[in-house]
Write a protein that holds these residues in place. Structure first.
Motif, PDB file in Angstrom:
ATOM      1  N   PRO A 289       0.819  -1.220   0.000  1.00 25.14           N
ATOM      2  CA  PRO A 289       0.000   0.000   0.000  1.00 25.14           C
ATOM      3  C   PRO A 289       0.850   1.266   0.000  1.00 25.14           C
ATOM      4  CG  PRO A 289       0.017  -1.002   2.175  1.00 25.14           C
ATOM      5  CD  PRO A 289       0.719  -1.956   1.263  1.00 25.14           C
ATOM      6  N   ASN A 290       0.260   2.341  -0.512  1.00 29.63           N
ATOM      7  CA  ASN A 290       0.911   3.644  -0.581  1.00 29.63           C
ATOM      8  C   ASN A 290       0.080   4.687   0.148  1.00 29.63           C
ATOM      9  OD1 ASN A 290       3.213   3.188  -2.584  1.00 29.63           O
ATOM     10  ND2 ASN A 290       1.466   2.413  -3.744  1.00 29.63           N
ATOM     11  N   VAL A 291       0.766   5.662   0.728  1.00 29.54           N
ATOM     12  CA  VAL A 291       0.095   6.793   1.359  1.00 29.54           C
ATOM     13  C   VAL A 291       0.735   8.086   0.874  1.00 29.54           C
ATOM     14  CG1 VAL A 291      -0.606   5.534   3.437  1.00 29.54           C
ATOM     15  CG2 VAL A 291       1.614   6.706   3.392  1.00 29.54           C
ATOM     16  N   TYR A 292      -0.053   9.129   0.909  1.00 28.07           N
ATOM     17  CA  TYR A 292       0.451  10.467   0.636  1.00 28.07           C
ATOM     18  C   TYR A 292       0.675  11.211   1.954  1.00 28.07           C
ATOM     19  CZ  TYR A 292      -0.903  10.268  -4.347  1.00 28.07           C
ATOM     20  OH  TYR A 292      -1.014   9.954  -5.685  1.00 28.07           O
ATOM     21  N   VAL A 293       1.756  11.974   2.020  1.00 24.13           N
ATOM     22  CA  VAL A 293       1.968  12.938   3.098  1.00 24.13           C
ATOM     23  C   VAL A 293       2.279  14.283   2.459  1.00 24.13           C
ATOM     24  CG1 VAL A 293       2.796  11.214   4.749  1.00 24.13           C
ATOM     25  CG2 VAL A 293       4.444  12.405   3.280  1.00 24.13           C
ATOM     26  N   ASP A 294       1.916  15.352   3.129  1.00 25.66           N
ATOM     27  CA  ASP A 294       2.183  16.639   2.490  1.00 25.66           C
ATOM     28  C   ASP A 294       3.658  17.013   2.652  1.00 25.66           C
ATOM     29  OD1 ASP A 294       2.742  18.409   4.669  1.00 25.66           O
ATOM     30  OD2 ASP A 294       0.662  18.975   4.898  1.00 25.66           O
ATOM     31  N   LEU A 295       4.062  18.053   1.927  1.00 32.78           N
ATOM     32  CA  LEU A 295       5.482  18.379   1.845  1.00 32.78           C
ATOM     33  C   LEU A 295       6.073  18.843   3.170  1.00 32.78           C
ATOM     34  CD1 LEU A 295       5.804  21.793  -0.030  1.00 32.78           C
ATOM     35  CD2 LEU A 295       3.641  20.896   0.745  1.00 32.78           C
ATOM     36  N   LYS A 296       5.239  19.104   4.183  1.00 36.46           N
ATOM     37  CA  LYS A 296       5.759  19.510   5.487  1.00 36.46           C
ATOM     38  C   LYS A 296       6.028  18.320   6.406  1.00 36.46           C
ATOM     39  CE  LYS A 296       2.183  22.140   6.359  1.00 36.46           C
ATOM     40  NZ  LYS A 296       1.430  21.927   5.115  1.00 36.46           N
ATOM     41  N   ALA A 297       5.719  17.108   5.987  1.00 31.98           N
ATOM     42  CA  ALA A 297       5.839  15.943   6.860  1.00 31.98           C
ATOM     43  C   ALA A 297       7.283  15.753   7.322  1.00 31.98           C
ATOM     44  CB  ALA A 297       5.351  14.693   6.140  1.00 31.98           C
ATOM     45  N   ASN A 298       7.437  15.367   8.583  1.00 29.79           N
ATOM     46  CA  ASN A 298       8.754  15.170   9.184  1.00 29.79           C
ATOM     47  C   ASN A 298       9.446  13.958   8.551  1.00 29.79           C
ATOM     48  OD1 ASN A 298      10.789  14.226  11.177  1.00 29.79           O
ATOM     49  ND2 ASN A 298       9.957  15.873  12.426  1.00 29.79           N
ATOM     50  N   ALA A 332      -3.416   1.926  -8.040  1.00 30.63           N
ATOM     51  CA  ALA A 332      -1.976   1.790  -7.805  1.00 30.63           C
ATOM     52  C   ALA A 332      -1.662   1.542  -6.331  1.00 30.63           C
ATOM     53  CB  ALA A 332      -1.243   3.034  -8.296  1.00 30.63           C
ATOM     54  N   GLY A 333      -2.695   1.303  -5.539  1.00 30.06           N
ATOM     55  CA  GLY A 333      -2.474   0.946  -4.143  1.00 30.06           C
ATOM     56  C   GLY A 333      -2.432   2.092  -3.167  1.00 30.06           C
ATOM     57  N   PHE A 334      -2.882   3.280  -3.577  1.00 28.59           N
ATOM     58  CA  PHE A 334      -2.928   4.404  -2.640  1.00 28.59           C
ATOM     59  C   PHE A 334      -4.179   4.285  -1.774  1.00 28.59           C
ATOM     60  CE2 PHE A 334       0.255   5.934  -5.468  1.00 28.59           C
ATOM     61  CZ  PHE A 334       1.030   6.794  -4.710  1.00 28.59           C
ATOM     62  N   VAL A 335      -3.987   4.323  -0.465  1.00 30.63           N
ATOM     63  CA  VAL A 335      -5.097   4.043   0.451  1.00 30.63           C
ATOM     64  C   VAL A 335      -5.450   5.207   1.364  1.00 30.63           C
ATOM     65  CG1 VAL A 335      -4.579   1.581   0.421  1.00 30.63           C
ATOM     66  CG2 VAL A 335      -3.599   3.005   2.231  1.00 30.63           C
ATOM     67  N   ALA A 336      -4.498   6.106   1.653  1.00 30.02           N
ATOM     68  CA  ALA A 336      -4.765   7.156   2.635  1.00 30.02           C
ATOM     69  C   ALA A 336      -3.806   8.312   2.425  1.00 30.02           C
ATOM     70  CB  ALA A 336      -4.632   6.603   4.063  1.00 30.02           C
ATOM     71  N   ALA A 337      -4.083   9.415   3.121  1.00 29.39           N
ATOM     72  CA  ALA A 337      -3.225  10.595   3.062  1.00 29.39           C
ATOM     73  C   ALA A 337      -3.403  11.410   4.328  1.00 29.39           C
ATOM     74  CB  ALA A 337      -3.558  11.447   1.831  1.00 29.39           C
ATOM     75  N   VAL A 338      -2.372  12.193   4.669  1.00 34.22           N
ATOM     76  CA  VAL A 338      -2.473  13.128   5.791  1.00 34.22           C
ATOM     77  C   VAL A 338      -1.849  14.452   5.390  1.00 34.22           C
ATOM     78  CG1 VAL A 338      -2.485  11.383   7.623  1.00 34.22           C
ATOM     79  CG2 VAL A 338      -0.301  12.340   6.846  1.00 34.22           C
ATOM     80  N   GLU A 339      -2.411  15.513   5.932  1.00 35.19           N
ATOM     81  CA  GLU A 339      -1.814  16.840   5.842  1.00 35.19           C
ATOM     82  C   GLU A 339      -1.419  17.291   7.243  1.00 35.19           C
ATOM     83  OE1 GLU A 339      -3.307  19.929   2.719  1.00 35.19           O
ATOM     84  OE2 GLU A 339      -5.063  18.912   3.521  1.00 35.19           O
ATOM     85  N   GLU A 340      -0.320  18.035   7.331  1.00 35.84           N
ATOM     86  CA  GLU A 340       0.132  18.505   8.636  1.00 35.84           C
ATOM     87  C   GLU A 340      -0.789  19.562   9.224  1.00 35.84           C
ATOM     88  OE1 GLU A 340       2.982  17.012  10.405  1.00 35.84           O
ATOM     89  OE2 GLU A 340       2.050  15.712   8.915  1.00 35.84           O
ATOM     90  N   SER A 341      -1.739  20.044   8.448  1.00 32.68           N
ATOM     91  CA  SER A 341      -2.791  20.919   8.978  1.00 32.68           C
ATOM     92  C   SER A 341      -3.837  20.126   9.741  1.00 32.68           C
ATOM     93  CB  SER A 341      -3.460  21.694   7.847  1.00 32.68           C
ATOM     94  OG  SER A 341      -4.014  20.797   6.887  1.00 32.68           O
ATOM     95  N   ALA A 342      -3.600  18.816   9.923  1.00 33.76           N
ATOM     96  CA  ALA A 342      -4.451  17.923  10.718  1.00 33.76           C
ATOM     97  C   ALA A 342      -5.695  17.468   9.957  1.00 33.76           C
ATOM     98  CB  ALA A 342      -4.832  18.540  12.063  1.00 33.76           C
ATOM     99  N   HIS A 343      -5.546  17.272   8.661  1.00 33.28           N
ATOM    100  CA  HIS A 343      -6.585  16.658   7.836  1.00 33.28           C
ATOM    101  C   HIS A 343      -6.133  15.256   7.443  1.00 33.28           C
ATOM    102  CE1 HIS A 343      -9.299  20.115   7.058  1.00 33.28           C
ATOM    103  NE2 HIS A 343      -8.212  20.801   7.313  1.00 33.28           N
ATOM    104  N   TYR A 344      -7.076  14.314   7.524  1.00 29.73           N
ATOM    105  CA  TYR A 344      -6.813  12.914   7.218  1.00 29.73           C
ATOM    106  C   TYR A 344      -7.776  12.458   6.118  1.00 29.73           C
ATOM    107  CZ  TYR A 344      -4.306  12.653  11.723  1.00 29.73           C
ATOM    108  OH  TYR A 344      -3.431  12.844  12.769  1.00 29.73           O
ATOM    109  N   TYR A 345      -7.279  11.598   5.209  1.00 24.86           N
ATOM    110  CA  TYR A 345      -8.052  11.172   4.047  1.00 24.86           C
ATOM    111  C   TYR A 345      -7.997   9.659   3.906  1.00 24.86           C
ATOM    112  CZ  TYR A 345      -7.105  16.090   3.065  1.00 24.86           C
ATOM    113  OH  TYR A 345      -6.988  17.439   3.163  1.00 24.86           O
TER     114      TYR A 345
END
Length: 504
Positions: A289-298, A332-345
């Motif tokens: 599985p793949n996840v997205y994180v925004d460009l501010k992720a640690n 393509a196996g993308f299942v979730a994402a997070v933004e550092e603004s505290a939004h979850y997808y």
């Protein structure tokens, strides 16, 4: 056409002071949306709802009348609704478009709209079928108005109980599963309180509700958990030592800030470390599985997520754009994402279809379950997060867009001159509409990326929802590196008439 308030068309949705969107102009906007739904999308059904804002009732009342008069089948939810309940309602009617009247975390005097196409497809600038928000804007400018076709219908819909039940089932939280967990929940007088209270109470958690009742006056302050003054009283309650964690929500309930008993926020990327094993259980047929994180992720969080077998990919900010990417890349196996603004997808599967949505209730329950099952992991994650040094996103207002653009370019130039690397596009070549600056770090981070303390990351962008605002966030391996980066930004933007530091 300045009187048409074209500035309300933002990159992600519609936002404007309510006093600028008169009922005449909101009527014109409703006709433009109706034209787009019917002529561009072939839609005959529309879902309408509102959040807790004082202005929402009049726009909803007007929308019901206009769409019905034009011959649409209107599915209306007159009660106050969270954004995630709105998305769930739209998912239950995948042949319908949807409009939610609200303005998320903006000040109480603002209004706006979240718009979706059938299948809960997000509508934004350059995002969505048939031209998305750009087409609606053009139709609004033209004064487009569709012909009335037949007689419209009105149905009242309320999927509240289903939403709570399905969210608990999705998070694998049953009655009593959270027994013994003590949580402060602050809703900032927004729209999400009732669903959270019912679900957490049913799960057996001991809760301390704060600012529960929806109130468009927002008496505790701006409905934005990033604004310290709004959440300070609840932080004091959390620090009393009687609670395991706190959860803070914004005005329409699609933002989730997780806070430890000592007041430290655990960033979404670090929280995702604890959640990915539980997310994997929702997608047993996806081996990688793949996840997205925004460009501010640690970067440390990215490495820890990758070590659990997930591909971790940087994505631009923007709720609609992230959901569009999730849906587009589900195969393509993308299942979730997070933004550092505290939004979850989440890419939610239902009846053979995939819906890229936000469900903050699901993520709040999943986080509570993870904390209840492994509190030691969260202590470790907080300690790991504490080994890095972050200046959470802040911004400056500039007198005009030219000065803002010049300030952003000057900041990038200053860092690059010092040997940093700049990234403007995602791995697939799409523009990030932002700049990621790194020193001592590669742009591709995986499970085997070696790190010393000598690294710094800066994310900068022009705000797409607030006029004249540019934003920065800094994360570094040492306090000295963080402070040096913040200082360079502050010194550079002063040359371009930057206002006072803004957090929100």
């Amino acid at each position: 056409m300045a009187h048409l308030d074209l500035s309300m068309f933002k990159a992600y949705d519609i936002r404007t002071p309510a006093q600028q969107l008169t009922l005449d102009l909101s009527e014109r906007l409703a006709y433009a949306e109706a034209y787009y739904f019917r002529e561009n999308l072939g839609v005959q059904k529309v879902i309408l709802c509102r959040d807790a804002r004082l202005s929402g009732a009049r726009y909803l009342e007007q929308g019901i009348r206009i769409f019905r008069d034009l011959g649409f089948e209107v599915l209306a939810a007159p009660q106050v609704s969270s954004a995630c309940l709105f998305y769930y309602t739209c998912m239950r009617h995948p042949d319908a478009a949807g409009v939610m009247y609200g303005a998320s975390h903006n000040p109480g005097g603002d209004t706006g709209q979240k718009i979706v196409a059938p299948g809960v497809q997000p509508i934004a600038d350059g995002c969505g079928p048939g031209g998305g928000l750009q087409t609606i804007r053009r139709l609004y400018e033209q004064g487009a108005r569709p012909q009335r076709i037949g007689s419209g219908k009105l149905r009242i819909v309320n999927y509240f109980d289903d939403y709570v039940r399905d969210s608990m089932r999705l998070a694998d939280v049953s009655p009593g599963d959270l027994a013994g967990l003590r949580i402060v929940l602050d809703f900032l007088s927004g729209a999400a309180g009732q669903e959270m209270i019912l679900a957490f109470t049913a799960a057996g958690a001991e809760i301390e509700p704060r600012n529960l009742v929806p109130d468009g006056h927002f008496p505790s302050g701006a409905p934005n958990p990033v604004v310290h003054a709004s959440i300070a009283p609840s932080l004091e309650v959390l620090r009393s030592g009687r609670f395991d964690l706190g959860m803070f929500f914004d005005g329409d309930g699609d933002r989730l800030d997780i806070v430890a008993p000592d007041g430290r926020q655990i960033s979404p990327a670090f929280n995702l470390i604890a959640l990915v094993p539980r997310l994997r259980a929702l997608f047993p047929d996806i081996p990688h599985p793949n996840v997205y994180v925004d460009l501010k992720a640690n970067p440390l969080a990215i490495i820890r997520i990758a070590r659990q077998g997930f591909g971790v990919h940087v994505i631009r900010n923007g709720h609609s754009q992230i959901k569009q990417a999730l849906g587009k890349n589900a195969a393509a196996g993308f299942v979730a994402a997070v933004e550092e603004s505290a939004h979850y997808y989440l890419n939610l599967r239902r009846e053979g279809a995939v819906f890229p949505i936000e469900n903050t209730l699901f993520y709040a329950l999943l986080t509570a379950r993870a904390w209840r099952e492994d509190p030691a992991l969260y202590r470790d994650l907080l300690d790991l997060q504490q080994t890095t040094f972050r200046e959470r996103e802040w911004g400056y207002h500039f007198p005009n867009d030219d000065l803002r653009a010049a300030a952003l370019a000057a900041v990038e130039e200053a860092f690059v001159r010092n040997g940093w690397q700049a990234m403007h596009r995602m791995a697939d070549g799409a523009a990030m509409d932002a700049t990621l600056l790194r020193d001592g770090l590669p742009f591709v981070i995986d499970a085997d990326t070696p790190l010393t303390e000598e690294w710094t990351q800066v994310a900068q962008r022009a705000s797409q929802s607030e006029r004249g605002l540019a934003r920065w966030e800094v994360t570094a391996g040492t306090a000295a590196r963080r402070d040096a980066a913040v200082r360079l930004i502050e010194e550079t933007v002063r040359r371009f008439q930057a206002g006072q530091k803004y957090v929100g």
